[in-house]
Design a protein around this motif. Structure first.
Motif, short mmCIF file in Angstrom:
data_model
loop_
_atom_site.label_atom_id
_atom_site.label_comp_id
_atom_site.label_asym_id
_atom_site.label_seq_id
_atom_site.Cartn_x
_atom_site.Cartn_y
_atom_site.Cartn_z
N SER A 300 0.81 -1.22 0.00
CA SER A 300 0.00 0.00 0.00
C SER A 300 0.84 1.27 0.00
N GLY A 301 2.17 1.10 0.05
CA GLY A 301 3.04 2.26 0.09
C GLY A 301 3.58 2.58 1.46
N HIS A 302 3.14 1.84 2.48
CA HIS A 302 3.64 2.06 3.84
C HIS A 302 4.82 1.13 4.08
N SER A 303 5.98 1.70 4.25
CA SER A 303 7.19 0.89 4.44
C SER A 303 7.68 0.91 5.87
N ASP A 304 7.01 1.64 6.76
CA ASP A 304 7.42 1.73 8.17
C ASP A 304 7.17 0.38 8.84
N GLU A 305 8.23 -0.33 9.18
CA GLU A 305 8.12 -1.67 9.73
C GLU A 305 7.41 -1.66 11.09
N ASN A 306 7.63 -0.62 11.90
CA ASN A 306 6.98 -0.55 13.20
C ASN A 306 5.47 -0.43 13.06
N PHE A 307 5.03 0.36 12.08
CA PHE A 307 3.60 0.54 11.85
C PHE A 307 2.96 -0.77 11.38
N ILE A 308 3.59 -1.47 10.48
CA ILE A 308 3.07 -2.75 9.99
C ILE A 308 3.06 -3.77 11.13
N THR A 309 4.09 -3.70 11.99
CA THR A 309 4.15 -4.60 13.16
C THR A 309 2.96 -4.35 14.08
N ASP A 310 2.61 -3.08 14.29
CA ASP A 310 1.44 -2.75 15.11
C ASP A 310 0.18 -3.40 14.53
N ILE A 311 0.05 -3.36 13.23
CA ILE A 311 -1.13 -3.92 12.55
C ILE A 311 -1.19 -5.43 12.74
N VAL A 312 -0.05 -6.09 12.55
CA VAL A 312 0.02 -7.55 12.69
C VAL A 312 -0.41 -7.97 14.10
#
Length: 524
Positions: A300-312
């Protein structure tokens, strides 16, 4: 600068030590006296005192917090009361459907997650969908919604759930049933958590953690996740939040432990994310419909690993603990009510004879659906949900709400309102959700107003996974009860205790014996 950084926490600690220390000493030395003065089963609105508020009543009922609040709510005329916490903090609790609709729909913009909630859950959940508001929440919800279309739901129940059921869950139950002495004892709550964990990882992340295997592996991640949720919940429900904040600054006690286990949880999530990134890079560009949830966020264009980690982490919490909690209580209630179990088994075998696809089969299981709704009325997976007012407001029942006040609606209490459910609200009666045709005898499901039964929230934040949860639960019920009877290890004497961190569970687990159902049952 180094000296200042060392001294500052000490100054903070010294400044605020007196009050928490006094409360701690009272906790130890006056516990018996407090129980006499503030009985833990009192249903009266707790008395509040200057500075300490209703500290003593809260402390006396700490082990049965959910039940106590529900009893107090249902003792009031408007199903709402104000709890005074120490140091001037107040919290409104309500089971009034008009108030719930006001919070979750008509004044949705006023009632947000709030800073108290966000800070308490930030280390574990970060900016995940369940701990954020505004554009960040909208973005996550919009992308996640693609995962809950008809095609994805069919794939979920016919491939993911069915595979986990037939290749893992049923063989484990069959092995237990074949054990000596009437079958080996299993903790069904643990088994169902493993089942749900494998399922959510497969459908949302395209990853199989293989947590439900015959050897029941001690997964380091699962242990760390459980501990992270427990300590985060203690923060959220802390009588005096100052305690955990000081411990966090000093990195001691439960806060030190939280830092360690959250690190393990987030590392597990990061590893999954990195593997998914490599997988996406190696494959040709996929169509949107073929992507799992994690792939959608990564592309989706979001490359911030911390943000994706929060989602997971947020989706693991939602998928692992809610359905497993509901199913644990369901199997206990089915055992306690043989007539209901017989009706469910009859429906299961009738649906199986139709030779329709699995998805259509479970969709038609109306009585089972009603039984699950009735289970969650009495034992909701999320017993309380809390918002914070972003401006001064007045609830429909006349309760004033100041800006910053936490307002909690209480599904556990709402399932016990006599005016809504009748004088027999204590009874497990799936028929209260059904209409039966006088000629054909066929049942029709009759749902409730989501603001009267907000087990899946309501309004703009209504649970995206509601349909997926019901499909999974009904498929598990069909797969298990078609072959087995679930019997508590101690039989009729077993009385589970409802407890809750961020989600509910049976305290101490659900030890059961599995008994093969006689083949003759398939003629019912």
């Amino acid at each position: 600068m180094a000296e200042i950084s060392i001294i500052s926490p000490l100054i903070l600690f010294t400044t605020f030590l007196a009050f928490p220390l006094l409360l701690f000493l009272l906790t130890i030395n006056l516990k018996k006296t407090l129980n006499n003065l503030f009985p833990p089963n009192s249903t009266k609105i707790p008395r509040a005192y200057p500075i300490i508020g209703s500290f003593f009543s809260i402390l006396a009922n700490q082990r049965r917090r959910v039940q106590w609040i529900a009893e107090v709510i249902n003792s009031t005329g408007n199903l709402t009361f104000v709890l005074h916490r120490p140091l001037g903090y107040v919290q409104v609790f309500t089971a009034n459907p008009s108030n719930v609709e006001h919070m979750l729909k008509t004044h949705f913009h006023v009632y947000q997650k709030g800073e108290i909630s966000k800070r308490a859950l930030a280390d574990l959940m970060g900016q995940g969908i369940f701990n954020t508001d505004g554009p960040t929440w909208k973005f996550q919800r919009q992308l996640a919604s693609y995962e809950f279309n008809m095609r994805s739901l069919r794939k979920f129940v016919e491939i993911v759930v069915d595979t986990e059921l037939t290749e893992r869950l049923v063989p484990i139950l069959a092995a237990a049933a074949a054990g000596g002495g009437g079958g080996g004892v299993l903790d069904l709550q643990d088994i169902l958590q493993r089942f749900a964990f494998d399922n959510i990882c497969k459908i949302a992340f395209g990853y199989d953690p293989e947590y439900l295997l015959p050897c029941l592996p001690e997964a380091k991640f699962a242990v760390a996740f459980e501990e992270s949720v427990r300590i985060s919940s203690e923060r959220f429900n802390s009588i005096v939040p100052l305690f955990w904040k000081i411990k966090r600054i000093l990195n001691v006690g439960s806060e030190k432990k939280l830092r360690e286990v959250v690190g393990e949880v987030r590392e597990f999530a990061r590893k999954m994310i990195r593997e998914k990134k490599e997988e996406i890079g190696e494959k040709p560009k996929s169509s949107v419909d073929s992507l799992d949830l994690l792939s959608r966020f990564l592309t989706s264009g979001h490359s911030d690993e911390n943000f994706i980690t929060d989602i997971v982490i947020s989706f693991i919490l939602a998928g692992r603990d809610t359905t497993s909690a509901a199913l644990s209580w369901f199997f206990w209630l089915a055992f306690k009510h043989p007539r209901v179990e017989e009706e469910i088994v009859r429906e299961v075998f009738t649906a199986a004879k139709c030779e329709t696809p699995v998805y259509d089969e479970v969709k038609e299981m109306v009585y089972t659906h009603a039984s699950l709704c009735e289970t969650m009325r009495l034992y909701p997976p999320v017993p309380v949900d809390t918002k914070a007012a972003t401006q001064d407001d007045v609830l429909p029942d006349g309760t004033p709400v100041k800006k910053g006040t936490r307002v909690s609606y209480h599904p556990y209490a709402m399932g016990r309102v006599e005016k809504v459910w009748g004088a027999d609200w204590r009874l497990f009666r799936p028929e209260r959700w059904l209409d039966r045709d006088a000629v054909t005898g066929k049942y029709t499901f009759v749902g409730k107003d989501p603001f009267t039964y907000p087990v899946f929230q309501a309004g703009p934040r209504v649970c995206l996974g509601k349909e997926m949860a019901f499909l999974q639960m009904k498929r598990v019920v069909a797969g298990v009860l078609r072959r087995f009877t679930v019997v508590p290890a101690t039989g009729e004497a077993f009385q589970p205790v409802y407890t809750a961190d961020l989600t509910s569970k049976m305290m101490g687990g659900f030890p059961v014996r599995i008994v093969e159902r006689p083949a003759a049952d398939d003629t019912t």
